[in-house]
Every structure is written in C-alpha cells, then in structure tokens.
Design a protein around this motif. Structure first.
Motif, short mmCIF file in Angstrom:
data_model
loop_
_atom_site.label_atom_id
_atom_site.label_comp_id
_atom_site.label_asym_id
_atom_site.label_seq_id
_atom_site.Cartn_x
_atom_site.Cartn_y
_atom_site.Cartn_z
N ALA A 206 0.83 -1.20 0.00
CA ALA A 206 0.00 0.00 0.00
C ALA A 206 0.87 1.25 0.00
CB ALA A 206 -0.92 0.00 1.22
N LEU A 207 0.54 2.18 -0.89
CA LEU A 207 1.28 3.44 -0.98
C LEU A 207 0.43 4.65 -0.64
CD1 LEU A 207 3.28 2.86 -4.29
CD2 LEU A 207 4.09 2.58 -1.94
N HIS A 208 -0.89 4.47 -0.69
CA HIS A 208 -1.82 5.57 -0.45
C HIS A 208 -2.93 5.12 0.48
CE1 HIS A 208 0.11 7.85 -3.64
NE2 HIS A 208 -0.02 6.80 -4.44
N SER A 223 -18.02 -0.29 5.82
CA SER A 223 -18.60 0.69 6.73
C SER A 223 -19.47 1.66 5.94
CB SER A 223 -17.50 1.46 7.48
OG SER A 223 -16.68 2.17 6.59
N ARG A 224 -20.53 2.13 6.58
CA ARG A 224 -21.48 2.99 5.88
C ARG A 224 -20.86 4.29 5.42
NH1 ARG A 224 -26.57 0.86 6.56
NH2 ARG A 224 -26.83 -0.54 8.35
N ASP A 225 -19.87 4.78 6.15
CA ASP A 225 -19.22 6.04 5.74
C ASP A 225 -17.97 5.78 4.91
OD1 ASP A 225 -17.41 5.08 7.62
OD2 ASP A 225 -17.32 6.95 8.77
N ARG A 226 -17.82 4.55 4.41
CA ARG A 226 -16.68 4.16 3.58
C ARG A 226 -15.33 4.41 4.28
NH1 ARG A 226 -17.87 2.84 -1.77
NH2 ARG A 226 -20.07 3.08 -2.30
N GLY A 227 -15.36 4.33 5.59
CA GLY A 227 -14.13 4.49 6.36
C GLY A 227 -13.81 5.91 6.73
N GLY A 228 -14.71 6.84 6.46
CA GLY A 228 -14.42 8.25 6.71
C GLY A 228 -14.05 8.56 8.15
N SER A 229 -14.71 7.89 9.10
CA SER A 229 -14.43 8.17 10.51
C SER A 229 -13.08 7.63 10.96
CB SER A 229 -15.54 7.57 11.38
OG SER A 229 -15.66 6.18 11.14
N ALA A 230 -12.46 6.77 10.14
CA ALA A 230 -11.16 6.19 10.50
C ALA A 230 -10.00 6.84 9.76
CB ALA A 230 -11.17 4.69 10.23
N VAL A 231 -10.27 7.85 8.95
CA VAL A 231 -9.23 8.43 8.10
C VAL A 231 -8.06 8.97 8.91
CG1 VAL A 231 -8.70 10.37 6.57
CG2 VAL A 231 -10.68 8.93 6.10
N ASP A 232 -8.35 9.74 9.95
CA ASP A 232 -7.26 10.36 10.72
C ASP A 232 -6.37 9.31 11.38
OD1 ASP A 232 -7.96 12.98 10.13
OD2 ASP A 232 -9.31 13.16 11.85
N GLU A 233 -6.98 8.30 12.00
CA GLU A 233 -6.21 7.28 12.70
C GLU A 233 -5.39 6.43 11.74
OE1 GLU A 233 -6.91 3.78 16.07
OE2 GLU A 233 -8.62 4.61 14.99
N ILE A 234 -5.98 6.01 10.64
CA ILE A 234 -5.25 5.19 9.68
C ILE A 234 -4.15 5.99 9.00
CG2 ILE A 234 -5.49 4.01 7.45
CD1 ILE A 234 -8.05 2.78 8.46
N ALA A 235 -4.42 7.26 8.73
CA ALA A 235 -3.39 8.12 8.14
C ALA A 235 -2.20 8.28 9.08
CB ALA A 235 -3.98 9.49 7.81
N GLU A 236 -2.46 8.35 10.37
CA GLU A 236 -1.37 8.46 11.35
C GLU A 236 -0.47 7.23 11.30
OE1 GLU A 236 -0.73 7.67 16.06
OE2 GLU A 236 -2.77 8.03 15.33
N ILE A 237 -1.09 6.05 11.25
CA ILE A 237 -0.31 4.81 11.20
C ILE A 237 0.46 4.71 9.89
CG2 ILE A 237 -0.45 2.28 11.27
CD1 ILE A 237 -3.14 2.65 12.79
N LEU A 242 5.26 4.86 6.21
CA LEU A 242 5.67 5.25 4.86
C LEU A 242 6.49 6.55 4.83
CD1 LEU A 242 2.34 4.41 3.00
CD2 LEU A 242 4.47 3.09 2.97
N GLY A 243 6.72 7.13 6.00
CA GLY A 243 7.57 8.33 6.06
C GLY A 243 6.93 9.58 5.50
N TRP A 244 5.60 9.71 5.61
CA TRP A 244 4.93 10.91 5.12
C TRP A 244 5.18 12.08 6.05
CZ3 TRP A 244 -0.59 8.40 4.34
CH2 TRP A 244 -0.53 7.53 3.23
N ASP A 245 5.40 13.25 5.48
CA ASP A 245 5.43 14.46 6.29
C ASP A 245 4.00 14.97 6.45
OD1 ASP A 245 4.76 15.74 3.90
OD2 ASP A 245 6.78 16.53 3.56
N ALA A 246 3.84 16.08 7.19
CA ALA A 246 2.50 16.60 7.48
C ALA A 246 1.75 16.99 6.22
CB ALA A 246 2.61 17.79 8.42
#
Length: 287
Positions: A206-208, A223-237, A242-246
């Motif tokens: 996974a790259l994105h 999930s009914r919101d297609r994962g929208g409520s988990a975006v922040d947490e998954i992006a943090e992990i 993957l070494g993403w900056d802010a």
C-alpha cells in the motif's frame, strides 16, 4: 442469476449485468443498480432487505468477448471463456475470462507465449501452488486459541486474523511484539487492529490511503461512511510506516475524503452518466 454469498460479518449480494458506456477507470453502482439487486434478493428472502441494510456498494466491469452482432442487453448470454492470441508479432494478449479463473488464464497465456513444445517441456505448477498464507494454514488454525490468549484476542478476532493472514499470521504478531500499541483495535473500526494497517504499508504494497481502505483493510466496503471516521487514525499509522510528512499526510486524507464524497454521491443518482460524472469529481492521486 443472483448470488448471496457470506463474507466475514456480511453478505455480498449481486450482480447486475448491464452495459456501461462511461469512463472505464471508476465504474460505480447507480441508485437503479441498488434497487435492482434489492428487488431480486427480496424475491427469495423470507424477510425483505431495505436500503438501511446496505453497508457498502462497489462495481466492476466484465471484459467479455462479445460479438458485435449480439444485443448488449443480452450480455448474460455471452461466454465467460477467455482467448489468447498474438496480436502483433512477439506480443501475446489475453481477453475475456473472469477473476475466478485467473490461474487458468495465466497458464494459457504463458503456454501460448512459450509455444507447444516448450510449454510441454516446462509444465505450469500453478494448479498445486498455494496462495500466500495457505501453506501451513491448518497448523495456524490449531494455534489460534493459544495465540489469542497470548495477545488478548477473542475467538472472533482470531477467526478474522487467521482467515485474513493464514500462516503469515505469526509475522503480523511479531510486529505487535516489537510495538504492543499495534495490538489495539482501530477506534472507529474495532474489527481491525492497528497492526493490519501497518502491515498493509510495510508488506502488502500500500502506498496511499485509498490502497488501504479499498484493498487492504477494506473499510471502503465494510462501513457505511466508507471508512471516513477512521481516516485520521489510519493516516497516522500509514504516515509513520511510509515516512509521510505533514503536508503529504493531509493531501492523502483530503484525496480519500473526496473519493468518499464522490462515491456516495454517485450511488444516489439514477443513471450511469450522472453517477459516472459524480464519481469523476474526485481526482486520482498521482505520485
């Protein structure tokens, strides 16, 4: 023909079989497609399903070998077989077929490229080649109760992990030994643990964010919101792995949220053209 197939905690119901004349990158189900599937499912179910029972939707295209003379409304009559040919000297192509026959298709394509003599001398081993995680699967199943007790996972969690990773499960658990926080369930999607997101990035390519949500942790469908409520947490992990900056992290979150909005808008529209246009409002992320 309608399929109602058990899949983890859900049922997958489909499919439609209608022509699609819009863009090919992102086919989407329309409101009419959803109503069609519900109506046909309810013809055989004891208790009717409604829109409130739908967790997620997705669509794909069949690469059928359809004769020009055949009415496209009769695509159910078209063979799902595949064919291999040399389209220009030195270039072999395969067309038709379906996902469930991918091994036979691959074998036929390679054998065609090799030629009859060489293909006979080097027969394909694909028929007996186990999928990733299948070699040693039974042994992993036998260890599930012990492993669950060690990591504090209940039987449902272990069933999910064993079915998802098979004999590769010890590799995932080893990452928890190194970082115990990876054993924690996702706050917005507790059916998955943080280690699954980390592995999606480090092992599964996974790259994105959309890679993770659609084809790894699959909250886009679960999930009914297609994962929208988990975006922040998954992006943090993902950012940590993957070494993403802010700036990159925020761009990834914005991109996936735009995709969510486009997909939800598309499935509320009645026609292919309108749904396709709505889906294309979300731009693809490009490195």
């Amino acid at each position: 023909m309608l399929f109602i197939i058990p899949w983890q905690h859900y049922w997958v119901i489909g499919t439609t079989d209608t022509a699609w004349h819009e863009q090919l990158k992102h086919p989407v189900p329309t409101s009419a497609d959803i109503d069609y599937v519900l109506a046909h499912a309810n013809e055989v179910l004891a208790e009717n399903l409604t829109r409130d029972d739908i967790i997620g939707t997705y669509a794909g295209l069949r690469p059928l070998l359809q004769p020009k003379v055949l009415d496209e409304s009769k695509s159910t009559k078209v063979s799902r077989e595949h064919t291999v040919t040399e389209v220009i000297p030195g270039m072999v192509a395969i067309a038709g077929g379906k996902l469930t026959t991918y091994r036979v298709m691959a074998e036929d394509a390679v054998d065609f490229a090799l030629g009859k003599e060489l293909a006979a001398a080097k027969p394909s081993p694909t028929f007996d080649l186990p999928l990733m995680g299948a070699d040693g699967f039974d042994a992993t199943v036998n260890q599930a109760e012990r492993l669950g007790a060690k990591y504090g996972f209940d039987a449902d969690r272990m069933h999910h992990l064993v079915r998802r990773y098979g004999s590769e499960l010890p590799d995932l658990l080893a990452t928890i030994d190194e970082d115990p926080t990876l054993a924690k369930p996702l706050k917005a999607a507790p059916q998955f643990i943080r280690a699954e997101v980390a592995r999606a990035c480090t092992v599964e390519g996974a790259l994105h964010l959309e890679d993770i949500f659609i084809a790894r942790v699959r909250l886009n469908s679960e999930s009914r919101d297609r994962g929208g409520s988990a975006v922040d947490e998954i992006a943090e992990i993902a950012a940590a792995q993957l070494g993403w900056d802010a700036q990159k992290t925020e761009a990834e979150k914005a991109n996936y949220r735009a995709r969510i909005a486009a997909e939800i808008a598309a499935e509320e529209l009645p026609t292919d053209a309108a749904a396709s246009a709505a889906r294309m409002e979300a731009a693809d992320i490009v490195d």
